[in-house]
Design a protein around this motif. Structure first.
Motif, PDB file in Angstrom:
ATOM      1  N   LEU A  28       0.824  -1.204   0.000  1.00 59.85           N
ATOM      2  CA  LEU A  28       0.000   0.000   0.000  1.00 59.85           C
ATOM      3  C   LEU A  28       0.861   1.258   0.000  1.00 59.85           C
ATOM      4  O   LEU A  28       0.594   2.214  -0.741  1.00 59.85           O
ATOM      5  CB  LEU A  28      -0.920   0.001   1.230  1.00 59.85           C
ATOM      6  CG  LEU A  28      -2.048  -1.033   1.216  1.00 59.85           C
ATOM      7  CD1 LEU A  28      -2.761  -1.043   2.561  1.00 59.85           C
ATOM      8  CD2 LEU A  28      -3.029  -0.737   0.090  1.00 59.85           C
ATOM      9  N   ALA A  29       1.900   1.246   0.830  1.00 58.02           N
ATOM     10  CA  ALA A  29       2.778   2.415   0.902  1.00 58.02           C
ATOM     11  C   ALA A  29       3.489   2.649  -0.416  1.00 58.02           C
ATOM     12  O   ALA A  29       3.529   3.777  -0.935  1.00 58.02           O
ATOM     13  CB  ALA A  29       3.790   2.240   2.035  1.00 58.02           C
ATOM     14  N   VAL A  45       1.106   7.067   6.191  1.00 59.93           N
ATOM     15  CA  VAL A  45       0.398   8.008   7.071  1.00 59.93           C
ATOM     16  C   VAL A  45       0.994   9.401   6.937  1.00 59.93           C
ATOM     17  O   VAL A  45       0.269  10.404   6.831  1.00 59.93           O
ATOM     18  CB  VAL A  45       0.470   7.527   8.535  1.00 59.93           C
ATOM     19  CG1 VAL A  45      -0.078   8.595   9.481  1.00 59.93           C
ATOM     20  CG2 VAL A  45      -0.291   6.219   8.706  1.00 59.93           C
ATOM     21  N   LEU A  46       2.321   9.477   6.917  1.00 55.72           N
ATOM     22  CA  LEU A  46       2.992  10.769   6.800  1.00 55.72           C
ATOM     23  C   LEU A  46       2.668  11.443   5.469  1.00 55.72           C
ATOM     24  O   LEU A  46       2.392  12.645   5.415  1.00 55.72           O
ATOM     25  CB  LEU A  46       4.504  10.575   6.945  1.00 55.72           C
ATOM     26  CG  LEU A  46       5.377  11.823   6.869  1.00 55.72           C
ATOM     27  CD1 LEU A  46       5.032  12.793   7.998  1.00 55.72           C
ATOM     28  CD2 LEU A  46       6.852  11.434   6.951  1.00 55.72           C
ATOM     29  N   LEU A  47       2.705  10.662   4.377  1.00 54.86           N
ATOM     30  CA  LEU A  47       2.415  11.238   3.069  1.00 54.86           C
ATOM     31  C   LEU A  47       0.999  11.792   3.002  1.00 54.86           C
ATOM     32  O   LEU A  47       0.784  12.914   2.521  1.00 54.86           O
ATOM     33  CB  LEU A  47       2.609  10.178   1.972  1.00 54.86           C
ATOM     34  CG  LEU A  47       2.269  10.625   0.547  1.00 54.86           C
ATOM     35  CD1 LEU A  47       3.186  11.758   0.103  1.00 54.86           C
ATOM     36  CD2 LEU A  47       2.343   9.469  -0.428  1.00 54.86           C
ATOM     37  N   VAL A  48       0.038  11.010   3.477  1.00 51.36           N
ATOM     38  CA  VAL A  48      -1.354  11.471   3.445  1.00 51.36           C
ATOM     39  C   VAL A  48      -1.531  12.726   4.291  1.00 51.36           C
ATOM     40  O   VAL A  48      -2.209  13.682   3.886  1.00 51.36           O
ATOM     41  CB  VAL A  48      -2.295  10.351   3.927  1.00 51.36           C
ATOM     42  CG1 VAL A  48      -3.716  10.873   4.097  1.00 51.36           C
ATOM     43  CG2 VAL A  48      -2.281   9.182   2.946  1.00 51.36           C
ATOM     44  N   ALA A  49      -0.882  12.728   5.480  1.00 50.50           N
ATOM     45  CA  ALA A  49      -0.999  13.883   6.377  1.00 50.50           C
ATOM     46  C   ALA A  49      -0.423  15.150   5.753  1.00 50.50           C
ATOM     47  O   ALA A  49      -0.935  16.263   5.978  1.00 50.50           O
ATOM     48  CB  ALA A  49      -0.300  13.584   7.695  1.00 50.50           C
ATOM     49  N   ALA A  83       4.644  18.316  -4.240  1.00 46.60           N
ATOM     50  CA  ALA A  83       6.052  17.931  -4.402  1.00 46.60           C
ATOM     51  C   ALA A  83       6.784  17.973  -3.073  1.00 46.60           C
ATOM     52  O   ALA A  83       7.598  17.088  -2.762  1.00 46.60           O
ATOM     53  CB  ALA A  83       6.731  18.853  -5.415  1.00 46.60           C
ATOM     54  N   GLY A  84       6.515  18.983  -2.274  1.00 44.82           N
ATOM     55  CA  GLY A  84       7.149  19.090  -0.961  1.00 44.82           C
ATOM     56  C   GLY A  84       6.727  17.965  -0.036  1.00 44.82           C
ATOM     57  O   GLY A  84       7.550  17.422   0.714  1.00 44.82           O
ATOM     58  N   ALA A  85       5.441  17.600  -0.069  1.00 52.22           N
ATOM     59  CA  ALA A  85       4.944  16.502   0.758  1.00 52.22           C
ATOM     60  C   ALA A  85       5.623  15.196   0.376  1.00 52.22           C
ATOM     61  O   ALA A  85       6.043  14.413   1.237  1.00 52.22           O
ATOM     62  CB  ALA A  85       3.434  16.384   0.608  1.00 52.22           C
ATOM     63  N   LEU A  86       5.736  14.948  -0.921  1.00 51.23           N
ATOM     64  CA  LEU A  86       6.386  13.720  -1.388  1.00 51.23           C
ATOM     65  C   LEU A  86       7.849  13.682  -0.957  1.00 51.23           C
ATOM     66  O   LEU A  86       8.330  12.672  -0.422  1.00 51.23           O
ATOM     67  CB  LEU A  86       6.294  13.628  -2.916  1.00 51.23           C
ATOM     68  CG  LEU A  86       7.000  12.444  -3.564  1.00 51.23           C
ATOM     69  CD1 LEU A  86       6.319  11.136  -3.178  1.00 51.23           C
ATOM     70  CD2 LEU A  86       7.029  12.606  -5.088  1.00 51.23           C
ATOM     71  N   SER A  87       8.550  14.772  -1.164  1.00 48.06           N
ATOM     72  CA  SER A  87       9.974  14.817  -0.851  1.00 48.06           C
ATOM     73  C   SER A  87      10.231  14.660   0.643  1.00 48.06           C
ATOM     74  O   SER A  87      11.084  13.869   1.062  1.00 48.06           O
ATOM     75  CB  SER A  87      10.565  16.142  -1.351  1.00 48.06           C
ATOM     76  OG  SER A  87      11.963  16.182  -1.175  1.00 48.06           O
ATOM     77  N   LEU A  88       9.503  15.392   1.461  1.00 49.62           N
ATOM     78  CA  LEU A  88       9.719  15.340   2.910  1.00 49.62           C
ATOM     79  C   LEU A  88       9.395  13.958   3.464  1.00 49.62           C
ATOM     80  O   LEU A  88      10.132  13.433   4.319  1.00 49.62           O
ATOM     81  CB  LEU A  88       8.856  16.399   3.594  1.00 49.62           C
ATOM     82  CG  LEU A  88       9.029  16.546   5.111  1.00 49.62           C
ATOM     83  CD1 LEU A  88      10.483  16.866   5.464  1.00 49.62           C
ATOM     84  CD2 LEU A  88       8.100  17.628   5.660  1.00 49.62           C
ATOM     85  N   SER A  89       8.327  13.338   2.992  1.00 45.10           N
ATOM     86  CA  SER A  89       7.968  12.014   3.497  1.00 45.10           C
ATOM     87  C   SER A  89       9.023  10.980   3.104  1.00 45.10           C
ATOM     88  O   SER A  89       9.344  10.086   3.900  1.00 45.10           O
ATOM     89  CB  SER A  89       6.591  11.600   2.978  1.00 45.10           C
ATOM     90  OG  SER A  89       6.562  11.563   1.563  1.00 45.10           O
ATOM     91  N   LEU A  90       9.591  11.085   1.908  1.00 42.00           N
ATOM     92  CA  LEU A  90      10.634  10.150   1.484  1.00 42.00           C
ATOM     93  C   LEU A  90      11.925  10.342   2.284  1.00 42.00           C
ATOM     94  O   LEU A  90      12.607   9.378   2.620  1.00 42.00           O
ATOM     95  CB  LEU A  90      10.924  10.318  -0.008  1.00 42.00           C
ATOM     96  CG  LEU A  90       9.868   9.758  -0.967  1.00 42.00           C
ATOM     97  CD1 LEU A  90      10.193  10.147  -2.401  1.00 42.00           C
ATOM     98  CD2 LEU A  90       9.769   8.242  -0.849  1.00 42.00           C
TER      99      LEU A  90
END
Length: 434
Positions: free
Chosen positions: A224-225, A368-372, A387-394
């Motif tokens: 899922l992740a 969870v972090l990405l969705v948040a 883009a920032g959400a994707l980068s920070l979660s990775l």
């Protein structure tokens, strides 16, 4: 672990991951400038991302567990056969769901119902290509793996060239048709190569099916992740905005995928190799595998990120004003590339040695972090927020995975750096002697 002994299979694996790079470049440099509008690229991106979401779930839920158990030669036949049965059942269920929900989903994403139902054709075309890929991965036949991949990626690039020679103002459906035709050709080649002597259409083996399903459900958070990390940003942008905005975003994400392709080459070898070491209880070699692959992957992807930052402006200037914002989005995404590499390699090692629960823990956290971050980020800041959400979660999950896997393997940053420096000194002395 002597990496030199694995140079030949790794070179074929790396070459197979260069193919998506060539394909991605052809998509960016040939197709995007000849699409009738940026919305067409958004439509293409949404349809292909939905298919990719399904394919990644299949790989995580069924095919990766199959690799985990089929790496043991004694279990190869029954695991491969059971993997095929389960994968086929999974795609049948998904195709029914896609057909039924496509009217509602198409309205939400502002695309046509026929676009979504094209996903079913992609599932048929890609089925044996994806399954054959995993068979060659188990068998370490990376040359054959390369040929299967080349048929699809180079064939698709050739198809793109034929399209633009025939006409301008292409549609998303025409590009998707090229993907489907070449995936089908790749599947036929995978069938020609066979399945390592296994009669995959033989008797249903309930214990083997149960073993794969139990491990797959246990590792479902990983699937899922991985699936949503790959597709959620595109789908959320499609729901909140429109295909044109998705086109701008995926103009950056498509290039990002090109730059991170080397990580997948390492993973092709790491997962079955770690499984074999674990089956032989060679803990020292597993630890060495981690300490060697992690720093090399991070350094390689950091260098690739620098190249991306330096070249992004010129690339998007070539694509025209519609994609001018994509350069800034790519710069944001590239911060995550080295950490995505750590996440991917470390998780494959843990998965291979049977520590899938640890990987599932981090994967669930990453989802969870990405969705948040993604939903408010995309809603408030648009494509830059996504883009920032994707980068920070990775970045966060990459560091987390490194720390957790280091604890499991009783190693960490300092031993990895010491091994790296030792290897560099050895190579330096060899260079001076020569």
């Amino acid at each position: 672990m002597n990496l030199v002994r694995h140079l030949k299979p790794f070179s074929w694996a790396l070459a197979s991951r260069i193919l998506p790079l060539l394909y991605g470049l052809s998509l960016i440099l040939i197709i995007i400038p000849h699409l009738s509008s940026i919305s067409e690229f958004g439509r293409y991106s949404l349809v292909f991302q939905i298919f990719t979401l399904i394919a990644l779930l299949n790989k995580s839920l069924i095919l990766n567990p199959m690799v985990r158990f089929a790496s043991d030669p004694d279990d190869y036949d029954r695991m491969v056969r059971s993997g095929l049965h389960l994968s086929l059942l999974f795609y049948i269920i998904c195709s029914i769901v896609v057909w039924l929900v496509s009217p509602i989903a198409a309205a939400m994403l502002r695309i046509e119902v026929g676009d979504l139902r094209f996903v079913n054709l992609l599932m048929i075309a890609f089925f044996f290509r994806d399954f054959g890929f995993f068979i060659q991965q188990i068998r370490y036949r990376t040359a054959r793996l390369f040929i299967i991949e080349a048929t699809y990626f180079i064939g698709s690039a050739g198809g793109f060239i034929c399209l633009i020679l025939s006409r301008n103002n292409l549609t998303a459906r025409e590009v998707l048709c090229v993907n489907a035709v070449m995936a089908a050709a790749s599947s036929l080649l995978a069938l020609r190569f066979g399945f390592g002597g296994t009669r995959v259409f033989g008797r249903f083996n309930a214990p083997a099916v149960s073993k794969i399903v139990k491990y797959g459900l246990y590792t479902l958070p990983i699937g899922l992740a991985n699936s949503f990390m790959n597709s959620a940003d595109t789908l959320v942008l499609g729901i909140i905005f429109n295909p044109a905005v998705v086109g701008v975003y995926n103009g950056a994400k498509q290039v990002y995928r090109i730059f991170s392709a080397i990580t997948q080459a390492v993973g092709i070898l790491v997962l079955p190799y770690a499984s074999r070491l674990s089956a032989s209880n060679r803990k020292g070699e597993i630890k060495a595998l981690f300490e060697k692959t992690i720093p090399y992957t991070w350094i390689g992807l950091a260098g690739v990120a620098v190249i991306g930052w330096l070249s992004a402006g010129r690339l998007y200037a070539f694509l025209g004003n519609d994609y001018s914002e994509s350069a800034a989005l790519l710069a944001i995404m590239l911060f995550a590339a080295p950490f995505e590499g750590i996440f991917y390699v470390a998780s494959n090692i843990l998965y291979g040695i049977g520590k899938a629960g640890k990987v599932a823990l981090v994967s669930t956290g990453s989802l969870v972090l990405l969705v948040a971050l993604l939903i408010p980020g995309a809603y408030l800041l648009g494509v830059k927020g996504a883009a920032g959400a994707l980068s920070l979660s990775l970045i966060i999950t990459g560091v987390w995975m490194f720390m957790l896997s280091g604890k499991v393997l009783e190693t960490g940053l300092k031993p990895s750096l010491r091994r790296l420096m030792s290897n560099l000194r050895t190579m330096s002395k060899s260079g001076w002697r020569s």
